[in-house]
Design a protein around this motif. Structure first.
Motif, PDB file in Angstrom:
ATOM      1  N   LYS A  63      22.608  -6.757 -58.018  1.00 41.23           N
ATOM      2  CA  LYS A  63      22.740  -5.372 -58.513  1.00 41.23           C
ATOM      3  C   LYS A  63      22.370  -4.362 -57.419  1.00 41.23           C
ATOM      4  CE  LYS A  63      19.487  -5.930 -61.644  1.00 41.23           C
ATOM      5  NZ  LYS A  63      19.053  -7.321 -61.545  1.00 41.23           N
ATOM      6  N   THR A  64      21.159  -4.562 -56.869  1.00 45.03           N
ATOM      7  CA  THR A  64      20.677  -3.608 -55.870  1.00 45.03           C
ATOM      8  C   THR A  64      21.557  -3.646 -54.632  1.00 45.03           C
ATOM      9  OG1 THR A  64      18.515  -4.225 -56.698  1.00 45.03           O
ATOM     10  CG2 THR A  64      18.547  -2.815 -54.769  1.00 45.03           C
ATOM     11  N   SER A  65      22.004  -4.847 -54.258  1.00 44.37           N
ATOM     12  CA  SER A  65      22.850  -4.951 -53.063  1.00 44.37           C
ATOM     13  C   SER A  65      24.146  -4.175 -53.274  1.00 44.37           C
ATOM     14  CB  SER A  65      23.166  -6.412 -52.759  1.00 44.37           C
ATOM     15  OG  SER A  65      21.982  -7.123 -52.571  1.00 44.37           O
TER      16      SER A  65
HETATM   17  N1  LIG Z   1      18.394  -8.124 -46.516  1.00 42.28           N
HETATM   18  C1  LIG Z   1      18.393  -9.282 -47.170  1.00 42.28           C
HETATM   19  N2  LIG Z   1      18.046 -10.430 -46.547  1.00 42.28           N
HETATM   20  C2  LIG Z   1      18.051 -11.620 -47.189  1.00 42.28           C
HETATM   21  N3  LIG Z   1      18.393 -11.763 -48.488  1.00 42.28           N
HETATM   22  C3  LIG Z   1      18.736 -10.666 -49.177  1.00 42.28           C
HETATM   23  C4  LIG Z   1      18.755  -9.366 -48.553  1.00 42.28           C
HETATM   24  N4  LIG Z   1      19.148  -8.462 -49.489  1.00 42.28           N
HETATM   25  C5  LIG Z   1      19.364  -9.167 -50.626  1.00 42.28           C
HETATM   26  N5  LIG Z   1      19.109 -10.471 -50.427  1.00 42.28           N
HETATM   27  C6  LIG Z   1      19.257 -11.571 -51.428  1.00 42.28           C
HETATM   28  O1  LIG Z   1      20.435 -11.314 -52.152  1.00 42.28           O
HETATM   29  C7  LIG Z   1      20.271 -11.617 -53.524  1.00 42.28           C
HETATM   30  C8  LIG Z   1      20.572 -10.400 -54.360  1.00 42.28           C
HETATM   31  O2  LIG Z   1      19.543  -9.451 -54.174  1.00 42.28           O
HETATM   32  P1  LIG Z   1      19.478  -8.074 -54.947  1.00 42.28           P
HETATM   33  O3  LIG Z   1      18.228  -7.396 -54.564  1.00 42.28           O
HETATM   34  O4  LIG Z   1      20.738  -7.344 -54.743  1.00 42.28           O
HETATM   35  O5  LIG Z   1      19.403  -8.588 -56.462  1.00 42.28           O
HETATM   36  P2  LIG Z   1      19.027  -7.776 -57.758  1.00 42.28           P
HETATM   37  O6  LIG Z   1      19.974  -8.231 -58.792  1.00 42.28           O
HETATM   38  O7  LIG Z   1      18.997  -6.328 -57.494  1.00 42.28           O
HETATM   39  O8  LIG Z   1      17.582  -8.340 -58.078  1.00 42.28           O
HETATM   40  P3  LIG Z   1      16.316  -7.550 -58.689  1.00 42.28           P
HETATM   41  O9  LIG Z   1      16.612  -7.305 -60.113  1.00 42.28           O
HETATM   42  O10 LIG Z   1      15.213  -8.549 -58.516  1.00 42.28           O
HETATM   43  O11 LIG Z   1      16.128  -6.321 -57.871  1.00 42.28           O
HETATM   44  C9  LIG Z   1      18.843 -12.105 -53.685  1.00 42.28           C
HETATM   45  O12 LIG Z   1      18.862 -13.509 -53.668  1.00 42.28           O
HETATM   46  C10 LIG Z   1      18.146 -11.564 -52.464  1.00 42.28           C
HETATM   47  O13 LIG Z   1      17.092 -12.403 -52.086  1.00 42.28           O
END
Ligand SMILES: Nc1ncnc2c1ncn2[C@@H]1O[C@H](COP(=O)(O)OP(=O)(O)OP(=O)(O)O)[C@@H](O)[C@H]1O
Length: 578
Positions: A63-65
């Motif tokens: 999501k955040t990505s």
């Molecule tokens: N800069 C980075 N380096 C290594 N891994 C990353 C990086 N950014 C994201 N990830 C990995 O990509 C995946 C998705 O991360 P993201 O933060 O987008 O998920 P999310 O759904 O927003 O999670 P949350 O609800 O915990 O914030 C995760 O496994 C995270 O560890």
């Protein structure tokens, strides 16, 4: 009527992204060895229209990505394919200024009130040509009113923002979206009262979209696939249960024999929702102006350099005045040391051997205090690193403006002023040369020693993100410089391949300058033996000519200048990408 169609008719910016693939290199082991690439967004496409667009999914689903890639906050080197467009155009700094990115962590200046923080933002993000001070004040008042923060507008932020904010923030976003703003956010597990305000929902799992469409139709979509929702089950919980496999479908929609890693994503790709998005993307991307994407974009700001400097210096001074502990401690440290040195070396006599031993000992003590007394400068850029990154990448101000405002707001109250007080107390208590020019040159040398040491601390501060690392990195050069200062070891007797380090020693330049300043023209005696200051300087191999004295000041100034420039370069190099 379908909610997606309804919001499409609302005028406002349309954000589109197509076939986004984003990879990261994972670092492994204590040496942070680069591991294999990990794909965290896999062929993600979508359309976000004016209205409330929520991105939901379990932890680590991407999501955040996705939000970061849309907002241009993720390192572009990781983007393997795809592009984000706003109204069919690539994102430029103009668009960045007319948008806002809100992060989860608390990145406000804690010493300022809610109103002051908002005014700061309004001053730097609104053009002075289009908005008068009154307009900006009105805008700030409106935001305070819309957020329901009237009661705590003039208190420091941390006290005002409590649990009721989730609801009021979503109401604010809702009212903004109804004015034609495209609101996109990621949320983990909202309660129903919040969920029902969403217009558009993007559900993610393992870096892929498993549903994108009207939020109101998401339940039907999964129910049609055979997932049964229990009565009173919150939709957000229902979706997470499906993703986690806690609810199994009554119909098996998976093709027999197919070992699909993410069957929900496959199902979505084959759905009418995905087809619609891809069709609409084809139409929308038809209007892309290819010339825009090829322009190498240069950051632009809505306010001029001098105005940014004025606003930022104002905030830094306010912050220093409201948080004066460092300045008080620095002043107290200098006064205590001045009195201590003054008492230990009280009225140094002109009779040998005390005349020489005490003078040189006192100078060494003074220089140690000038250098090590500035350790607190390493906190300058570490304390506000997150705030700087956020504000700088949101287009508030130039890096040079931030650097200058911080440096000047720190140098005057915390470094230069205490040194003059320090010098006045210690110089006359020790009974050094009584003439005013000798005192002035002494104070100037102390000031330059201190500024050179501070500049080195700034360089370390701008280069690392943690205090622990900064403390190690600053202690090392200080100690080396002390050893090569010429007091603890005779530099002429040192191994030649090591002795070059004396040229980088702040201690040596400072010690030589104050020694020349004090010794020149003095006569010391023991019985009927007399020794002139010049004889002593010659025996020590110190050049006491006019240039011999001033070359030390030039060297100290040079060290300060080089370290300041490098600190600025390091500040520019700070990784702003997530
Ligand atoms: N800069 C980075 N380096 C290594 N891994 C990353 C990086 N950014 C994201 N990830 C990995 O990509 C995946 C998705 O991360 P993201 O933060 O987008 O998920 P999310 O759904 O927003 O999670 P949350 O609800 O915990 O914030 C995760 O496994 C995270 O560890």
């Amino acid at each position: 009527m379908d909610k997606t169609v309804q919001s499409f008719q609302m005028p406002g910016p349309v954000v589109t992204f197509q076939n986004l693939c984003y990879c990261v290199e994972e670092c492994r082991g204590p040496c942070r060895r680069k591991g294999p690439e990990k794909e965290i967004l896999k062929d993600v496409s979508g359309i976000m229209r004016p209205g409330i667009n929520a991105i939901m999914g379990p932890t680590g689903s991407g999501k955040t990505s996705l939000l970061d890639v849309i907002a241009g906050r993720k390192n572009p080197t990781g983007l393997r394919s795809g592009q984000v467009l706003v109204n069919g155009k690539p994102v430029t700094s103009d668009l960045r200024l007319s948008s806002a990115y809100v992060v989860q962590d608390d990145i406000l200046m804690g010493t300022l009130t809610v109103r002051e923080n908002l005014t700061f933002s309004a001053n730097l993000r609104l053009s002075r040509k289009q908005y008068s001070s009154l307009d900006k004040e009105q805008k700030v008042n409106n935001v305070i009113k819309e957020l329901g923060l009237q009661d705590c507008a003039d208190t420091k932020p941390t006290t005002g923002l409590d649990a009721n904010t989730a609801n009021s923030i979503i109401s604010l976003l809702h009212s903004l979206s109804r004015k034609g703003k495209t609101v996109i956010f990621s949320i983990h597990q909202p309660r129903y009262s919040i969920f029902r305000q969403f217009d558009h929902l993007t559900l993610m799992n393992k870096g892929e979209i498993i549903y994108a469409g009207a939020a109101s139709q998401a339940m039907d979509y999964f129910e049609e696939m055979g997932y049964q929702r229990e009565e009173f089950n919150n939709p957000a919980d229902f979706f997470l249960d499906i993703i986690n496999g806690d609810i199994v479908p009554t119909l098996d929609f998976r093709n027999a024999g197919q070992a699909e890693r993410n069957p929900l994503a496959l199902q979505y790709r084959q759905s009418v929702y995905c087809n619609q998005v891809m069709e609409q993307l084809k139409q929308l991307s038809g209007v892309v102006d290819p010339s825009v994407s090829s322009i190498q974009e240069k950051a632009s700001y809505v306010t001029p350099f001098h105005y940014q400097l004025m606003v930022l210096v104002g905030r830094t001074v306010k912050n220093t005045l409201r948080n004066p502990q460092t300045s008080y401690a620095q002043m107290a440290l200098n006064i205590t040391f001045a009195v201590l040195v003054g008492l230990i070396y009280y009225q140094i006599p002109k009779t040998l051997p005390e005349a020489l031993q005490n003078r040189i000992g006192a100078f060494f003590f003074l220089i140690i205090n000038m250098v090590f007394g500035n350790l607190s400068a390493v906190e300058l850029f570490i304390n506000e690193r997150a705030l700087f990154i956020h504000e700088n990448s949101s287009g508030y101000y130039r890096t040079s403006v931030y650097f200058l405002s911080k440096v000047f707001a720190d140098l005057l109250p915390n470094r230069i002023l205490p040194i003059f007080i320090f010098s006045s107390i210690s110089y006359y208590m020790m009974g050094l040369k009584p003439n005013a020019d000798a005192f002035f040159l002494f104070a100037l040398t102390m000031c330059l020693v201190s500024l050179a040491a501070v500049a080195l601390a700034f360089l370390v501060s701008a280069s690392v993100a943690s205090f622990a690392m900064a403390n190690i990195l600053i202690a090392l050069p200080y100690v080396f410089m002390m050893v090569f200062g010429g007091f603890l070891v005779n530099l002429n007797s040192m191994l030649s391949w090591l002795s070059w380090l004396k040229w980088a020693s702040i201690f040596r330049y400072g010690l030589e300058a104050v020694t020349i300043n004090e010794m020149k023209g003095q006569v010391f005696s023991m019985g009927n033996i007399t020794l002139t200051g010049e004889m002593y300087l010659k025996a020590q191999g110190i050049d006491y000519s006019l240039w011999g004295f001033w070359q030390n000041q030039v060297a100290l100034f040079g060290i300060m200048f080089v370290c300041m420039v490098l600190a600025y370069v390091q500040l520019r190099r700070i990784n702003r990408w997530k």
